[in-house]
Design a protein around this motif. Sequence first.
Motif, short mmCIF file in Angstrom:
data_model
loop_
_atom_site.label_atom_id
_atom_site.label_comp_id
_atom_site.label_asym_id
_atom_site.label_seq_id
_atom_site.Cartn_x
_atom_site.Cartn_y
_atom_site.Cartn_z
N GLU A 153 0.83 -1.21 0.00
CA GLU A 153 0.00 0.00 0.00
C GLU A 153 0.86 1.26 0.00
OE1 GLU A 153 -2.87 1.05 3.33
OE2 GLU A 153 -3.58 -0.95 2.73
N HIS A 154 1.87 1.26 0.88
CA HIS A 154 2.74 2.42 1.00
C HIS A 154 3.55 2.66 -0.28
CE1 HIS A 154 2.81 2.46 5.70
NE2 HIS A 154 1.60 2.56 5.18
N LEU A 155 3.98 1.58 -0.90
CA LEU A 155 4.75 1.72 -2.14
C LEU A 155 3.90 2.37 -3.23
CD1 LEU A 155 6.66 -1.68 -2.06
CD2 LEU A 155 7.72 0.59 -2.12
N GLN A 156 2.59 2.15 -3.17
CA GLN A 156 1.71 2.75 -4.17
C GLN A 156 1.43 4.22 -3.90
OE1 GLN A 156 -1.84 0.34 -4.98
NE2 GLN A 156 -0.72 -1.47 -4.30
N ASP A 162 10.34 10.05 -4.18
CA ASP A 162 10.99 9.58 -2.95
C ASP A 162 11.57 8.18 -3.16
OD1 ASP A 162 11.93 9.16 -0.43
OD2 ASP A 162 9.98 9.25 0.57
N LEU A 163 12.66 8.13 -3.92
CA LEU A 163 13.26 6.84 -4.26
C LEU A 163 13.99 6.21 -3.07
CD1 LEU A 163 14.67 7.70 -7.80
CD2 LEU A 163 12.48 6.62 -7.19
N ARG A 164 14.45 7.02 -2.13
CA ARG A 164 15.16 6.45 -0.97
C ARG A 164 14.20 5.66 -0.08
NH1 ARG A 164 20.29 7.85 0.02
NH2 ARG A 164 20.13 7.63 2.29
N SER A 165 13.04 6.23 0.23
CA SER A 165 12.04 5.48 1.01
C SER A 165 11.60 4.23 0.26
CB SER A 165 10.83 6.35 1.32
OG SER A 165 11.16 7.44 2.15
N ARG A 166 11.43 4.36 -1.05
CA ARG A 166 10.97 3.23 -1.86
C ARG A 166 11.97 2.07 -1.80
NH1 ARG A 166 7.02 2.91 -5.26
NH2 ARG A 166 6.72 5.17 -5.12
N ALA A 167 13.25 2.37 -1.87
CA ALA A 167 14.27 1.32 -1.84
C ALA A 167 14.22 0.56 -0.50
CB ALA A 167 15.65 1.92 -2.05
N LEU A 169 11.55 0.30 1.57
CA LEU A 169 10.30 -0.45 1.70
C LEU A 169 10.29 -1.69 0.82
CD1 LEU A 169 7.54 2.29 2.03
CD2 LEU A 169 8.99 1.26 3.77
N GLU A 170 10.90 -1.63 -0.35
CA GLU A 170 10.94 -2.80 -1.23
C GLU A 170 11.75 -3.93 -0.59
OE1 GLU A 170 12.36 -1.13 -4.86
OE2 GLU A 170 10.34 -0.72 -5.64
N THR A 171 12.87 -3.58 0.04
CA THR A 171 13.68 -4.60 0.71
C THR A 171 12.94 -5.16 1.92
OG1 THR A 171 15.72 -3.54 0.00
CG2 THR A 171 15.88 -5.04 1.87
N MET A 172 12.29 -4.28 2.68
CA MET A 172 11.51 -4.74 3.83
C MET A 172 10.41 -5.70 3.39
SD MET A 172 11.24 -1.16 5.99
CE MET A 172 9.87 -1.74 6.99
N ASP A 175 11.80 -9.10 2.71
CA ASP A 175 12.16 -9.77 3.96
C ASP A 175 10.93 -10.31 4.67
OD1 ASP A 175 14.85 -9.24 3.62
OD2 ASP A 175 14.91 -7.56 5.01
N GLU A 176 9.86 -9.51 4.74
CA GLU A 176 8.65 -9.94 5.47
C GLU A 176 8.03 -11.16 4.78
OE1 GLU A 176 8.80 -8.50 8.05
OE2 GLU A 176 8.97 -6.35 7.93
N ALA A 177 8.01 -11.15 3.45
CA ALA A 177 7.46 -12.30 2.73
C ALA A 177 8.27 -13.56 3.03
CB ALA A 177 7.44 -12.01 1.23
#
Length: 213
Positions: A153-156, A162-167, A169-172, A175-177
């Motif tokens: 949701e947040h990535l959308q 804001d590419l730094r936050s995106r990078a 959140l994508e890694t997180m 990891d969660e999956a």
Amino acid sequence: MHARQLTFLDRILAQAQHAMDTVLGDPPATRPNPAAGTPDVALEPAERRHAAGLMRINHVGEVCAQALYVGQAAVARDAHTREHLMAAAQEETDHLAWCAERLRELDDRPSLFNPLWYAGSYAIGLAAGLRGDGWNLGFVVETERQVEAHLDEHLQTLPPADLRSRAILETMKADEARHADEAERAGARVLPQPIAAVMSLASKAMKTVAYRL
């Protein structure tokens, strides 16, 4: 020489120290920040506030994950389950550090209610752990699937620039999956729907408050 066996008091003190470090300290990450090397750009004030609100929610989520897993590990009956929980908690520490760093870059702060979030999640972790290791792992799966969904949701809704936050959140999210998949393979029980629904409602309440406070 044999390592000294930890007493009950030792374990209580270690868990209290962990809580203090998580809520009030700045625990270091063991992996490089995924945003390293990604250029930071100036955001419009409204975009910056929105990005900070999302990163504060994610920081709270990591505070809760730390508390949940440490609480579950404290009463886990099987050593393998306990190791699984603590390994997941270590990766959540990385997430916590990355989110804290990004909040500083956005000139913002963590949630004022982090002590409350930690205490509530720790209590839930203890309760889950006392039901047995299958339930313990079932809580891991449900928690991680819900976190994975809100990260998506947040990535959308993140500002496109804001590419730094995106990078981060994508890694997180990846990891969660993986944490959820590993817990399923380790024998997680499927939680009854009412418990999953209550967890989802609690998560929504936390996100609403943490976005601003």
